[in-house]
Design a protein around this motif. Structure first.
Motif, PDB file in Angstrom:
ATOM      1  N   UNK A 134       0.448  -0.914   0.034  1.00 50.30           N
ATOM      2  CA  UNK A 134      -0.222   0.179  -0.289  1.00 50.30           C
ATOM      3  C   UNK A 134       0.139   1.435  -0.107  1.00 50.30           C
ATOM      4  N   UNK A 135       1.755   0.925  -0.125  1.00 52.29           N
ATOM      5  CA  UNK A 135       2.928   2.472  -0.041  1.00 52.29           C
ATOM      6  C   UNK A 135       4.013   2.404  -1.466  1.00 52.29           C
ATOM      7  N   UNK A 136       3.703   1.810  -2.120  1.00 56.93           N
ATOM      8  CA  UNK A 136       4.248   2.351  -4.160  1.00 56.93           C
ATOM      9  C   UNK A 136       5.664   1.671  -3.908  1.00 56.93           C
ATOM     10  N   UNK A 137       6.174   0.606  -2.903  1.00 57.98           N
ATOM     11  CA  UNK A 137       7.282  -0.174  -2.656  1.00 57.98           C
ATOM     12  C   UNK A 137       7.356  -1.448  -3.674  1.00 57.98           C
ATOM     13  N   UNK A 138       6.536  -1.629  -4.446  1.00 55.98           N
ATOM     14  CA  UNK A 138       6.164  -2.926  -5.559  1.00 55.98           C
ATOM     15  C   UNK A 138       7.394  -1.971  -6.748  1.00 55.98           C
ATOM     16  N   UNK A 139       7.796  -3.015  -7.403  1.00 59.39           N
ATOM     17  CA  UNK A 139       8.651  -2.482  -9.525  1.00 59.39           C
ATOM     18  C   UNK A 139       7.741  -1.724  -9.843  1.00 59.39           C
ATOM     19  N   UNK A 140       7.987  -0.465 -10.584  1.00 57.11           N
ATOM     20  CA  UNK A 140       7.298   0.378 -11.273  1.00 57.11           C
ATOM     21  C   UNK A 140       6.403  -0.892 -12.658  1.00 57.11           C
ATOM     22  N   UNK A 141       5.709   0.011 -12.931  1.00 58.88           N
ATOM     23  CA  UNK A 141       4.078  -0.502 -13.538  1.00 58.88           C
ATOM     24  C   UNK A 141       4.818  -0.843 -15.265  1.00 58.88           C
ATOM     25  N   UNK A 142       3.968  -1.557 -15.562  1.00 57.93           N
ATOM     26  CA  UNK A 142       4.345  -1.639 -17.458  1.00 57.93           C
ATOM     27  C   UNK A 142       4.391   0.131 -17.827  1.00 57.93           C
ATOM     28  N   UNK A 143       3.230   0.401 -18.153  1.00 57.16           N
ATOM     29  CA  UNK A 143       2.657   2.052 -17.398  1.00 57.16           C
ATOM     30  C   UNK A 143       3.715   2.927 -17.550  1.00 57.16           C
ATOM     31  N   UNK A 144       4.173   2.774 -16.387  1.00 55.30           N
ATOM     32  CA  UNK A 144       5.219   4.252 -15.753  1.00 55.30           C
ATOM     33  C   UNK A 144       6.464   3.318 -16.661  1.00 55.30           C
ATOM     34  N   UNK A 145       6.475   2.141 -16.926  1.00 56.11           N
ATOM     35  CA  UNK A 145       8.234   2.436 -17.914  1.00 56.11           C
ATOM     36  C   UNK A 145       8.323   2.901 -19.006  1.00 56.11           C
ATOM     37  N   UNK A 146       6.691   3.288 -19.618  1.00 60.33           N
ATOM     38  CA  UNK A 146       6.904   3.469 -20.813  1.00 60.33           C
ATOM     39  C   UNK A 146       6.759   4.837 -20.832  1.00 60.33           C
ATOM     40  N   UNK A 147       6.579   5.103 -19.766  1.00 53.56           N
ATOM     41  CA  UNK A 147       6.207   6.327 -19.764  1.00 53.56           C
ATOM     42  C   UNK A 147       6.976   6.918 -19.807  1.00 53.56           C
ATOM     43  N   UNK A 148       7.998   6.524 -18.985  1.00 51.07           N
ATOM     44  CA  UNK A 148       9.846   6.813 -18.739  1.00 51.07           C
ATOM     45  C   UNK A 148      10.709   6.836 -19.933  1.00 51.07           C
ATOM     46  N   UNK A 149      10.456   5.826 -20.980  1.00 57.27           N
ATOM     47  CA  UNK A 149      11.228   6.031 -22.108  1.00 57.27           C
ATOM     48  C   UNK A 149      11.124   6.409 -22.996  1.00 57.27           C
ATOM     49  N   UNK A 150       9.320   6.692 -22.998  1.00 63.46           N
ATOM     50  CA  UNK A 150       8.950   7.913 -24.076  1.00 63.46           C
ATOM     51  C   UNK A 150       9.800   9.540 -23.602  1.00 63.46           C
ATOM     52  N   UNK A 151       9.911   9.526 -22.325  1.00 67.05           N
ATOM     53  CA  UNK A 151      10.363  11.198 -21.719  1.00 67.05           C
ATOM     54  C   UNK A 151      11.826  10.823 -22.249  1.00 67.05           C
ATOM     55  N   UNK A 152      12.872   9.614 -22.309  1.00 68.28           N
ATOM     56  CA  UNK A 152      13.694   9.668 -22.687  1.00 68.28           C
ATOM     57  C   UNK A 152      14.637   9.506 -21.481  1.00 68.28           C
ATOM     58  N   UNK A 153      14.377   9.529 -20.552  1.00 67.46           N
ATOM     59  CA  UNK A 153      14.959   9.042 -19.368  1.00 67.46           C
ATOM     60  C   UNK A 153      16.157   7.716 -19.095  1.00 67.46           C
ATOM     61  N   UNK A 154      16.964   8.279 -18.493  1.00 69.16           N
ATOM     62  CA  UNK A 154      18.448   7.908 -18.777  1.00 69.16           C
ATOM     63  C   UNK A 154      19.145   7.116 -17.201  1.00 69.16           C
ATOM     64  N   UNK A 155      19.497   6.020 -17.506  1.00 68.57           N
ATOM     65  CA  UNK A 155      20.480   5.935 -16.414  1.00 68.57           C
ATOM     66  C   UNK A 155      21.941   5.554 -16.971  1.00 68.57           C
ATOM     67  N   UNK A 156      22.407   5.775 -15.159  1.00 69.17           N
ATOM     68  CA  UNK A 156      24.042   5.544 -15.430  1.00 69.17           C
ATOM     69  C   UNK A 156      24.783   4.123 -16.298  1.00 69.17           C
ATOM     70  N   UNK A 157      25.456   4.035 -16.750  1.00 71.13           N
ATOM     71  CA  UNK A 157      26.435   2.889 -17.409  1.00 71.13           C
ATOM     72  C   UNK A 157      27.353   3.118 -16.782  1.00 71.13           C
ATOM     73  N   UNK A 158      28.306   2.020 -16.638  1.00 67.61           N
ATOM     74  CA  UNK A 158      29.676   1.967 -16.042  1.00 67.61           C
ATOM     75  C   UNK A 158      30.395   2.012 -16.850  1.00 67.61           C
ATOM     76  N   UNK A 159      30.990   2.639 -16.898  1.00 65.06           N
ATOM     77  CA  UNK A 159      32.241   3.336 -18.502  1.00 65.06           C
ATOM     78  C   UNK A 159      32.149   4.187 -19.473  1.00 65.06           C
ATOM     79  N   UNK A 160      30.335   4.350 -19.020  1.00 66.17           N
ATOM     80  CA  UNK A 160      29.693   5.145 -20.618  1.00 66.17           C
ATOM     81  C   UNK A 160      28.898   5.960 -20.233  1.00 66.17           C
TER      82      UNK A 160
END
Length: 228
Positions: A134-160
C-alpha cells in the motif's frame, strides 16, 4: 441497473401470469428465458456488435505514453463470461445480472454510454498500483516504464556515462514511487490532463427481432412443457 424488455414480450409475459401456473414452474420459465437472453448477449460480445447487428464504435487510438496497444483484445470479452454474468428467474420475472457490483457498473456504462470522471479513475488506478504494502514500494508498472522511455529517461552506465534506460531495466530497478517522482520531474505538466471523457454507448444487452421471435417460440414451448 440495466432493464431490457424484448419488444412485444411484455404483454405475453402478463398473459403468462394469468395462466396461474405454480410459482415453481413460473420460476423455471423465467429462468430459461433469461438464460436465452444471456446466451444472446455473449454472442453479441463475441461478434462485437449491437443486438440489431450494428458495429460498436471503435476504441480510442492508444496514447503511446500509456498504452502500447498490445493488450487490446476484443471489448467486453471478460464481463460477458458466464463466470461473471448470470441469469436467474423467480415467479414474476427473469433477469441477467452481474454479481460483482463493479463489473455491473462497467456493463451499464458500456451499454448506455457515460461521461467518465478521469480524475476519479486515475485515483482508483493509483490505489491499485500502490502495491501489496500500500506504500508504492513494489516495482514500477509497465505503464510507468513506457512513460519514462517515451520521456527519454537515462540511467548511469558503467564507463559509458549515461544511456537510454529500457522498460525492462526500469521495472527491475525502480519502485512505483520512484518512477512516479521521476515522471513528475521530467514532465512537470503531467498532471494537467483533462478530467472527463465521453465513453460511447456500445449496446450488447438486448434482443434483435430474430432473437425476439426465438424467445416467443421458446416461451410457447415452455408453456406447453410446464402447463401440463
Amino acid at each position: 441497473m440495466l432493464v431490457i424488455t424484448p419488444a412485444g414480450m411484455a404483454s405475453v409475459l402478463r398473459q403468462l401470469q394469468a395462466l396461474s401456473l405454480p410459482p415453481g414452474k413460473l420460476k423455471q420459465i423465467h429462468r430459461a428465458l433469461a438464460r436465452k437472453v444471456a446466451s444472446n448477449t455473449r454472442k453479441h460480445a463475441r461478434q462485437q456488435r449491437t443486438p440489431d447487428g450494428g458495429g460498436w464504435k471503435p476504441r480510442a487510438a492508444p496514447n503511446p505514453l500509456y498504452d502500447d496497444g498490445k493488450n487490446r483484445g476484443r471489448m467486453m470479452r471478460r464481463i460477458t463470461r458466464a463466470a461473471h454474468m448470470d441469469a436467474v428467474g423467480n415467479a414474476g420475472e427473469g433477469k441477467v445480472y452481474w454479481a460483482n457490483g463493479w463489473l455491473g457498473s462497467v456493463a451499464k456504462r458500456q451499454q448506455e454510454g457515460a461521461r467518465i470522471n478521469l480524475a476519479s479513475e486515475r485515483s482508483r488506478k493509483g490505489r491499485k498500483r500502490a502495491g501489496a504494502d500500500g506504500w508504492g514500494n513494489d516495482r514500477a508498472t509497465r505503464v510507468q516504464a513506457m512513460r519514462l522511455v517515451s520521456l527519454g529517461f537515462q540511467r548511469r552506465a558503467r564507463g559509458k556515462g549515461r544511456q537510454q534506460a529500457s522498460a525492462a531495466w526500469i521495472r527491475k530497478n525502480l519502485t512505483i514511487n520512484q518512477a512516479g517522482l521521476i515522471i513528475r520531474i521530467l514532465q512537470p505538466d503531467a498532471g494537467k490532463r483533462k478530467n472527463s471523457s465521453v465513453l460511447p454507448a456500445r449496446p450488447f444487452l438486448g434482443v434483435s427481432p430474430q432473437e425476439n421471435a426465438e424467445l416467443r417460440q421458446l416461451l410457447t414451448e415452455l408453456i406447453i412443457r410446464y402447463g401440463d
